[in-house]
Design a protein around this motif. Structure first.
Motif, PDB file in Angstrom:
ATOM      1  N   GLU A   1       0.819  -1.209   0.000  1.00  0.00           N
ATOM      2  CA  GLU A   1       0.000   0.000   0.000  1.00  0.00           C
ATOM      3  C   GLU A   1       0.854   1.261   0.000  1.00  0.00           C
ATOM      4  O   GLU A   1       0.353   2.356  -0.257  1.00  0.00           O
ATOM      5  N   MET A   2       2.119   1.107   0.294  1.00  0.00           N
ATOM      6  CA  MET A   2       3.116   2.169   0.198  1.00  0.00           C
ATOM      7  C   MET A   2       2.662   3.478   0.859  1.00  0.00           C
ATOM      8  O   MET A   2       2.411   4.481   0.181  1.00  0.00           O
ATOM      9  N   PRO A   3       2.539   3.478   2.168  1.00  0.00           N
ATOM     10  CA  PRO A   3       2.166   4.719   2.854  1.00  0.00           C
ATOM     11  C   PRO A   3       3.198   5.815   2.589  1.00  0.00           C
ATOM     12  O   PRO A   3       4.390   5.539   2.445  1.00  0.00           O
ATOM     13  N   SER A   4       2.732   7.028   2.523  1.00  0.00           N
ATOM     14  CA  SER A   4       3.633   8.150   2.255  1.00  0.00           C
ATOM     15  C   SER A   4       4.580   8.364   3.431  1.00  0.00           C
ATOM     16  O   SER A   4       4.349   7.869   4.552  1.00  0.00           O
ATOM     17  N   GLY A   5       5.620   9.126   3.171  1.00  0.00           N
ATOM     18  CA  GLY A   5       6.543   9.469   4.246  1.00  0.00           C
ATOM     19  C   GLY A   5       5.836  10.147   5.400  1.00  0.00           C
ATOM     20  O   GLY A   5       6.131   9.885   6.571  1.00  0.00           O
ATOM     21  N   GLU A   6       4.864  11.019   5.095  1.00  0.00           N
ATOM     22  CA  GLU A   6       4.129  11.693   6.152  1.00  0.00           C
ATOM     23  C   GLU A   6       3.311  10.708   6.980  1.00  0.00           C
ATOM     24  O   GLU A   6       3.239  10.826   8.210  1.00  0.00           O
ATOM     25  N   GLU A   7       2.699   9.716   6.321  1.00  0.00           N
ATOM     26  CA  GLU A   7       1.945   8.707   7.066  1.00  0.00           C
ATOM     27  C   GLU A   7       2.860   7.905   7.983  1.00  0.00           C
ATOM     28  O   GLU A   7       2.502   7.611   9.132  1.00  0.00           O
ATOM     29  N   VAL A   8       4.021   7.538   7.475  1.00  0.00           N
ATOM     30  CA  VAL A   8       4.978   6.791   8.301  1.00  0.00           C
ATOM     31  C   VAL A   8       5.411   7.643   9.489  1.00  0.00           C
ATOM     32  O   VAL A   8       5.455   7.169  10.634  1.00  0.00           O
ATOM     33  N   PHE A   9       5.712   8.896   9.235  1.00  0.00           N
ATOM     34  CA  PHE A   9       6.097   9.787  10.330  1.00  0.00           C
ATOM     35  C   PHE A   9       4.982   9.909  11.360  1.00  0.00           C
ATOM     36  O   PHE A   9       5.232   9.842  12.568  1.00  0.00           O
ATOM     37  N   HIS A  10       3.749  10.085  10.904  1.00  0.00           N
ATOM     38  CA  HIS A  10       2.638  10.260  11.844  1.00  0.00           C
ATOM     39  C   HIS A  10       2.464   9.033  12.742  1.00  0.00           C
ATOM     40  O   HIS A  10       2.227   9.169  13.954  1.00  0.00           O
ATOM     41  N   THR A  11       2.591   7.838  12.173  1.00  0.00           N
ATOM     42  CA  THR A  11       2.465   6.632  12.998  1.00  0.00           C
ATOM     43  C   THR A  11       3.565   6.576  14.047  1.00  0.00           C
ATOM     44  O   THR A  11       3.300   6.327  15.237  1.00  0.00           O
ATOM     45  N   LEU A  12       4.801   6.820  13.624  1.00  0.00           N
ATOM     46  CA  LEU A  12       5.917   6.777  14.575  1.00  0.00           C
ATOM     47  C   LEU A  12       5.832   7.921  15.573  1.00  0.00           C
ATOM     48  O   LEU A  12       6.150   7.759  16.757  1.00  0.00           O
TER      49      LEU A  12
ATOM     50  N   ASN B   1       3.080   9.241  16.691  1.00  0.00           N
ATOM     51  CA  ASN B   1       2.053   8.888  17.658  1.00  0.00           C
ATOM     52  C   ASN B   1       2.524   7.808  18.617  1.00  0.00           C
ATOM     53  O   ASN B   1       2.133   7.799  19.793  1.00  0.00           O
ATOM     54  N   MET B   2       3.367   6.891  18.143  1.00  0.00           N
ATOM     55  CA  MET B   2       3.991   5.931  19.052  1.00  0.00           C
ATOM     56  C   MET B   2       4.874   6.660  20.055  1.00  0.00           C
ATOM     57  O   MET B   2       4.937   6.300  21.240  1.00  0.00           O
ATOM     58  N   GLY B   3       5.552   7.697  19.579  1.00  0.00           N
ATOM     59  CA  GLY B   3       6.373   8.500  20.486  1.00  0.00           C
ATOM     60  C   GLY B   3       5.539   9.269  21.491  1.00  0.00           C
ATOM     61  O   GLY B   3       5.868   9.334  22.680  1.00  0.00           O
ATOM     62  N   GLU B   4       4.432   9.850  21.029  1.00  0.00           N
ATOM     63  CA  GLU B   4       3.553  10.581  21.936  1.00  0.00           C
ATOM     64  C   GLU B   4       2.942   9.662  22.982  1.00  0.00           C
ATOM     65  O   GLU B   4       2.679  10.080  24.122  1.00  0.00           O
ATOM     66  N   ARG B   5       2.726   8.418  22.622  1.00  0.00           N
ATOM     67  CA  ARG B   5       2.210   7.441  23.572  1.00  0.00           C
ATOM     68  C   ARG B   5       3.279   7.020  24.582  1.00  0.00           C
ATOM     69  O   ARG B   5       2.975   6.427  25.616  1.00  0.00           O
ATOM     70  N   GLY B   6       4.537   7.338  24.272  1.00  0.00           N
ATOM     71  CA  GLY B   6       5.628   6.922  25.141  1.00  0.00           C
ATOM     72  C   GLY B   6       6.189   5.559  24.796  1.00  0.00           C
ATOM     73  O   GLY B   6       6.983   4.991  25.555  1.00  0.00           O
ATOM     74  N   LEU B   7       5.782   5.033  23.624  1.00  0.00           N
ATOM     75  CA  LEU B   7       6.150   3.678  23.237  1.00  0.00           C
ATOM     76  C   LEU B   7       7.456   3.616  22.464  1.00  0.00           C
ATOM     77  O   LEU B   7       8.323   2.778  22.752  1.00  0.00           O
ATOM     78  N   LEU B   8       7.633   4.497  21.501  1.00  0.00           N
ATOM     79  CA  LEU B   8       8.783   4.409  20.601  1.00  0.00           C
ATOM     80  C   LEU B   8      10.111   4.452  21.349  1.00  0.00           C
ATOM     81  O   LEU B   8      11.059   3.733  21.029  1.00  0.00           O
ATOM     82  N   GLN B   9      10.162   5.269  22.364  1.00  0.00           N
ATOM     83  CA  GLN B   9      11.417   5.476  23.086  1.00  0.00           C
ATOM     84  C   GLN B   9      11.771   4.341  24.040  1.00  0.00           C
ATOM     85  O   GLN B   9      12.834   4.364  24.666  1.00  0.00           O
TER      86      GLN B   9
END
Length: 348
Positions: A245-256, A258-266
């Protein structure tokens, strides 16, 4: 969070369940499916066992859940593999009985939409295997990619350490699965470009978590199979990849983001980012367009990491997910990322 355990491995001669937890595409495109079944028999010595929805498009979530339960509960079946991915496996998860799966642990192989079931199994305490569907990898025209074939063999039958290696040649284009001529020759490949390492002055080891980024985003939105105790993710190795489905760079950034805002990515100790899928029949990118798409995705990932996980050991273009070759990642299994030595080792 339960620490996942490795289920017993099959041996040649055993029966392997072939299921379609997302959709019965084998009934629509039988050529790669039948080829994949033949390779399971002839190359791996396993006897495929099909279920009512394996070749049935439009099967209900309950019917697909029933097949999952039957495959795991059958004492004569020693492993389970998905025919292909899809887009609505998330609707099957609420219908599953975790105790049935926990009582009959088996290796499960799948990717893409099968991230749903892999994460469900991980949370049930069972290590699964991200990779090697029947149609896409086993049903590859001409022959399986040797690196895919070797990785799958090791994941199926062995229990030790396995070093992942960058592809010598790779591809992410495809030909029409409905055309018999597609299967008469090897697909075209291009020279490998290796992996790109960031913050590679560290050595980390942890249990893997992740999968297809779009599916992880859906699970986060549905608040399904994601622990609310973020300490459960401390020190684990995150691996992610994107689909056709090849999400755009902006979509990929938004997912990551939001993972960061959740405190998950870090919380993670390292990130393995799969080589992005850059071509699809609906978007047949030229090589130049594909390169721009891949560069935009890498920029998006780096942007999110800079904001939420600076210094995270990261490897780009790992041969996992929607690419060929496809290296199998033990889902919930041990992954060691050695930055100074530029080595990635998994435990199957």
């Amino acid at each position: 969070m339960i620490t996942p355990s490795y289920p017993p491995k099959p041996v040649p001669g055993d029966r392997i369940a072939v299921i379609s937890p997302s959709g019965g595409l084998p009934g629509v495109l039988p050529l790669p499916y039948e080829l994949g079944l033949r390779r399971l028999r002839e190359d791996y010595g396993l006897e495929p066992v099909e279920y009512p929805t394996t070749r049935t498009m439009g099967a209900t979530p309950q019917a697909r859940a029933d097949d999952i339960h039957a495959a795991f509960a059958d004492p004569e079946v020693k492993a389970v593999i998905a025919s292909i991915g899809g887009s609505d496996q998330i609707t099957v998860l609420p219908l599953l009985d975790r105790e049935v799966l926990r009582a009959h642990p088996k290796p499960f192989f799948g990717m893409s939409d099968n991230t749903n079931l892999l994460l469900y199994l991980r949370n049930a305490g069972i290590v699964g295997y991200h990779g090697a569907s029947v149609m896409a990898e086993l049903g590859r025209p001409g022959a399986m990619h040797p690196q895919t074939a070797d990785s799958l063999r090791a994941a199926l039958f062995t229990s030790g350490a396995y070093e992942l290696r960058p592809a010598e040649r790779w591809r992410d284009t495809a030909r029409d699965w409905a055309d018999p001529a597609t299967f008469e020759a090897e697909p075209e490949t291009r020279p490998g470009t290796g992996w790109t390492w960031l913050n590679a002055d560290q050595v980390v080891e942890g249990r893997s978590w992740g999968g297809c980024l779009e599916i992880i985003a859906w699970l986060l939105m549905a608040d399904r199979e994601i622990s609310h105790d973020l300490s459960d993710y401390d020190g684990q190795v995150l691996f992610l990849e994107t689909s056709e489905e090849m999400p755009s760079g902006e979509e990929v950034f938004h997912t990551l983001r939001n993972m960061g805002e959740r405190g998950l990515l870090q919380r993670f100790s390292a990130l393995l980012m799969g080589r992005p899928k850059t071509w699809d029949f609906l978007r047949p990118h030229t090589p130049e367009e594909a390169a721009r798409y891949a560069a935009a995705q890498r920029t998006a990932v780096q942007r999110a990491l800079d904001a939420y996980a600076p210094g995270l050991l990261t490897v780009f273009d790992v041969d996992l997910g929607h690419t060929d070759p496809q290296l199998v990642i033990p889902y919930g299994g041990t992954v060691r990322v050695d930055g100074p030595a530029r080595r990635i080792t998994v435990t199957y």
